[in-house]
Design a protein around this motif. Structure first.
Motif, PDB file in Angstrom:
ATOM      1  N   SER A  48       4.134   1.028  -7.617  1.00 22.57           N
ATOM      2  CA  SER A  48       4.146   0.648  -6.068  1.00 22.57           C
ATOM      3  C   SER A  48       2.646   0.633  -5.519  1.00 22.57           C
ATOM      4  O   SER A  48       2.273   0.535  -4.557  1.00 22.57           O
ATOM      5  CB  SER A  48       4.880   1.393  -5.206  1.00 22.57           C
ATOM      6  OG  SER A  48       4.833   2.728  -5.545  1.00 22.57           O
ATOM      7  N   ASN A  49       1.733   1.020  -6.444  1.00 18.61           N
ATOM      8  CA  ASN A  49      -0.071   1.262  -6.201  1.00 18.61           C
ATOM      9  C   ASN A  49       0.052   2.164  -4.817  1.00 18.61           C
ATOM     10  O   ASN A  49       0.427   3.000  -4.831  1.00 18.61           O
ATOM     11  CB  ASN A  49      -0.563  -0.219  -6.178  1.00 18.61           C
ATOM     12  CG  ASN A  49      -1.931  -0.082  -6.388  1.00 18.61           C
ATOM     13  OD1 ASN A  49      -2.700   0.001  -5.512  1.00 18.61           O
ATOM     14  ND2 ASN A  49      -2.235   0.030  -7.647  1.00 18.61           N
ATOM     15  N   ASP A  50      -0.702   1.482  -3.876  1.00 17.35           N
ATOM     16  CA  ASP A  50      -1.074   2.412  -2.548  1.00 17.35           C
ATOM     17  C   ASP A  50      -0.162   1.856  -1.459  1.00 17.35           C
ATOM     18  O   ASP A  50      -0.578   2.311  -0.449  1.00 17.35           O
ATOM     19  CB  ASP A  50      -2.664   2.044  -2.422  1.00 17.35           C
ATOM     20  CG  ASP A  50      -2.919   0.595  -1.918  1.00 17.35           C
ATOM     21  OD1 ASP A  50      -1.804  -0.288  -2.244  1.00 17.35           O
ATOM     22  OD2 ASP A  50      -4.176   0.251  -1.670  1.00 17.35           O
ATOM     23  N   GLY A  51       1.009   1.480  -1.945  1.00 20.21           N
ATOM     24  CA  GLY A  51       2.236   1.103  -0.862  1.00 20.21           C
ATOM     25  C   GLY A  51       1.664  -0.276  -0.046  1.00 20.21           C
ATOM     26  O   GLY A  51       2.528  -0.481   0.834  1.00 20.21           O
ATOM     27  N   TYR A  52       1.064  -1.093  -0.611  1.00 21.87           N
ATOM     28  CA  TYR A  52       0.844  -2.328  -0.043  1.00 21.87           C
ATOM     29  C   TYR A  52       1.807  -3.162   0.243  1.00 21.87           C
ATOM     30  O   TYR A  52       1.979  -4.025   1.230  1.00 21.87           O
ATOM     31  CB  TYR A  52      -0.555  -3.175  -0.971  1.00 21.87           C
ATOM     32  CG  TYR A  52       0.354  -3.655  -2.142  1.00 21.87           C
ATOM     33  CD1 TYR A  52       0.585  -5.142  -2.115  1.00 21.87           C
ATOM     34  CD2 TYR A  52       0.837  -2.744  -3.394  1.00 21.87           C
ATOM     35  CE1 TYR A  52       1.502  -5.334  -3.394  1.00 21.87           C
ATOM     36  CE2 TYR A  52       1.484  -3.367  -4.250  1.00 21.87           C
ATOM     37  CZ  TYR A  52       1.841  -4.715  -4.445  1.00 21.87           C
ATOM     38  OH  TYR A  52       2.480  -5.235  -5.534  1.00 21.87           O
TER      39      TYR A  52
END
Length: 411
Positions: free
Chosen positions: A106-110
């Motif tokens: 999900s990485n940085d919630g983008y």
């Protein structure tokens, strides 16, 4: 590599050999420039039984993703792509306040921040400590884990089954295809949906997108090979969408096999396109290596001739794909003085292998170079607009893929 990681076949044929390069996201700090730097073979092969294209798993995901330099939110167009996806998925699947959405990698919630904004319960499963922390700071619930059958089952036991599991731009990043797919199945409800976005091997080959071959990407999918990969974990493909992202991607909609039903007509249409392109026989792969070599020759010729004329060339962006291109072409600061990037994490660092300085974007307007080599060519429309100020001094943008082209931007 002696056997296919999906079907176990020993019949692997060479597609393109890019030599040896460092891991593409291993940006160097100034105090690392005099230290040894490991490089690993980057040789793409295709299995002639299941037609999964793959590179050897010479580095582990743990080495790459525990501390990660890529933050999705720094791409304006990618955040908008995620917002549109969430809007469409909510409508397509009838998601609401009682639903639960999980995104893997999900990485940085983008993406999940758009789910949070709609009041839908969600959870990110992100292996990178630093970007996962950024997601939590942005209000997106996130656990720091690599997905496996065990972690998928643990998340399901604690949070419940997911109505939708999203796995965007991660299905190529894991060497254990079968285990990861079993993890997806563990997360999703028995009547739920899985949505996967991954670069399409068809466009990679047709558009010379060889710079997207790097050590983070362990395999490259056609719809035909994706069907087999999904089946290994108990999932069935029910629909596919062709997307322009990353130069050409596929969005795979899958469900648990027991509830999947018949696939849409779009699945058959894309399978027919792949077959017509020769991607289920060796003939579709044989000329790719020659076209890759031409990209290298054309770019080097341009940079050398510009240097001989006393003209300045700088880069825009420091993406992973750019480092494959720079290393394969042997480009150093004498040909590309520096590159810039919007991500402050990379400022003051140097590109792996080629040791090109990475500076803030403002440096371009200060130095007014003759040419700006755009390394994230997949964001062409977005960056032509962002870099329109280069026109003020007669500068031009250069795109290396699918073939060398120049753009005289106008405001």
């Amino acid at each position: 590599m002696t056997r296919c990681r999906l079907c176990g076949s020993a019949t692997l044929a060479s597609v393109v050999d890019l030599g040896a390069t460092p891991p593409c996201e291993s940006f160097l700090a100034a105090d690392q420039l005099d230290r040894p730097e490991p490089a690993y073979p980057l040789h793409l092969r295709v299995c002639t039984d299941c037609w999964l294209a793959q590179i050897p798993p010479l580095i582990t995901p743990e080495e790459t993703f525990k501390e990660y330099a890529y933050f999705s939110s720094y791409s304006t167009s990618w955040v908008e792509h995620a917002r549109t996806f969430v809007t469409d998925a909510v409508e397509r699947l009838g998601l609401g306040g009682d639903s639960f959405v999980v995104e893997v990698a999900s990485n940085d919630g983008y993406l999940l921040k758009h789910v949070v904004d709609r009041g839908i319960r969600c959870l990110g499963v992100e292996p990178s400590v630093n970007v996962g922390a950024a997601a939590r700071e942005a209000g997106v619930p996130t656990v720091t884990e690599f997905l496996s059958p065990d972690t998928g089952a643990a998340v399901r036991a604690e949070h419940g089954p997911a109505d939708l599991v999203v796995a965007n731009n991660v299905y190529a990043h894991i060497p254990d295809v079968v285990g990861f797919t079993q993890g997806l199945r563990a997360l999703v409800a028995d009547d739920g949906w899985v949505s996967i976005e991954v670069q399409h091997l068809l466009t990679l080959i047709e558009e010379n997108q060889y710079d997207t071959i790097y050590h983070e990407h362990f395999q490259y999918y056609t719809v035909a090979s994706a069907i087999r990969a999904l089946a290994s974990g108990g999932l069935t493909l029910v629909d596919v969408e062709l997307l322009p992202t990353h130069g050409g991607s596929i969005r795979l909609w899958a469900r648990p096999a027991a509830v999947a039903g018949e696939p849409s007509g779009r699945v058959a249409e894309v399978l027919d396109r792949e077959k017509a392109a020769g991607l289920q026989e060796l003939s579709g792969y044989t000329e790719f290596s020659d076209r890759v070599a031409k990209v290298r020759r054309d770019l080097l010729r341009f940079l050398i001739e510009a240097a001989d004329r006393g003209e300045t060339v700088v880069g825009y962006g420091a993406p992973g794909k750019g480092n494959t291109l720079l290393n394969h072409c042997g480009i150093r600061p004498d040909l590309l003085a520096y590159t810039v990037d919007r991500n402050p994490y990379k400022h003051g660092r140097f590109t792996p292998g080629t040791r090109i300085p990475i500076l803030p974007p403002e440096r371009i307007a200060e130095d007014r170079p003759d040419y700006v080599l755009v390394l994230p060519w997949n964001l062409r429309a977005e960056l032509v607009e962002q870099l329109s100020f280069v026109h003020e001094w007669g500068g031009r943008l250069v795109f290396p893929i699918p073939e060398l082209s120049m753009v005289e931007v106008e405001r």
